[in-house]
Scaffold this motif. Structure first.
Motif, PDB file in Angstrom:
ATOM      1  N   LEU A 173       0.829  -1.204   0.000  1.00 21.61           N
ATOM      2  CA  LEU A 173       0.000   0.000   0.000  1.00 21.61           C
ATOM      3  C   LEU A 173       0.862   1.253   0.000  1.00 21.61           C
ATOM      4  N   ASP A 174       1.922   1.246   0.785  1.00 28.55           N
ATOM      5  CA  ASP A 174       2.808   2.403   0.836  1.00 28.55           C
ATOM      6  C   ASP A 174       3.438   2.668  -0.535  1.00 28.55           C
ATOM      7  N   GLY A 175       3.843   1.608  -1.234  1.00 30.24           N
ATOM      8  CA  GLY A 175       4.405   1.773  -2.571  1.00 30.24           C
ATOM      9  C   GLY A 175       3.406   2.390  -3.534  1.00 30.24           C
ATOM     10  N   THR A 176       2.166   1.967  -3.431  1.00 27.40           N
ATOM     11  CA  THR A 176       1.115   2.532  -4.284  1.00 27.40           C
ATOM     12  C   THR A 176       0.924   4.012  -3.989  1.00 27.40           C
ATOM     13  N   LEU A 177       0.813   4.354  -2.710  1.00 29.48           N
ATOM     14  CA  LEU A 177       0.589   5.750  -2.328  1.00 29.48           C
ATOM     15  C   LEU A 177       1.764   6.639  -2.741  1.00 29.48           C
ATOM     16  N   ARG A 178       2.958   6.161  -2.514  1.00 27.09           N
ATOM     17  CA  ARG A 178       4.143   6.959  -2.872  1.00 27.09           C
ATOM     18  C   ARG A 178       4.288   7.090  -4.390  1.00 27.09           C
TER      19      ARG A 178
END
Length: 143
Positions: free
Chosen positions: A23-28
């Motif tokens: 999820l963090d990779g998607t948001l970033r």
């Protein structure tokens, strides 16, 4: 544009970094403001950690995250014994344990719980998104 991540994970501590990093990779990648990404990552971590600690006898749980142009909505669903969030005692800010619900409530713009009694529980966390200037997500999400 809408991005969805849906995973069924083992009820094991090793599963938390996996979903958090996805999820963090998607948001970033979309250029979500780092403070908002950090808040979402912490809310997700607390929700998943609560499942791992408290959702016995369930062997697995599901995480469903949707990112659209305005918000991120995360559902964490288990098949454990369920709980009543009104009966959870709020621990003081200095407590080392038992602060997960407090943290989620403080960081989420909206939080909802559903308990299916002995058939599990669901927590739904929502957070409004802000994008860094010129971010890919701010352009992609509005077209």
């Amino acid at each position: 544009m809408e991005t969805t991540i849906a995973l069924r994970l083992p009820r094991d501590a090793a599963s938390v970094p996996l979903i958090r990093e996805m999820l963090d990779g998607t948001l970033r990648s979309l250029g979500v403001d780092p403070q908002v990404s950090d808040d979402i990552e912490l809310m997700l971590t607390e929700a998943c950690s609560n499942v791992i600690k408290h959702a016995a006898p369930s062997d697995d749980y599901r995480v469903h995250a949707v990112v659209d142009d305005e918000r991120c909505v995360i559902q964490v669903v288990d098949h454990g014994g369920g709980f009543d969030p009104r009966k959870i005692v709020d621990h003081g800010p200095g407590a080392e344990h038992g602060r997960g619900l407090q943290i989620m409530r403080a960081l989420a713009d909206d939080i909802r719980f559903a308990s299916k009694g002995q058939d599990g529980a669901m927590v739904c966390l929502e957070k409004r998104l802000r994008y860094a200037p010129g971010a890919a997500g701010s352009h992609l999400m509005t077209t």
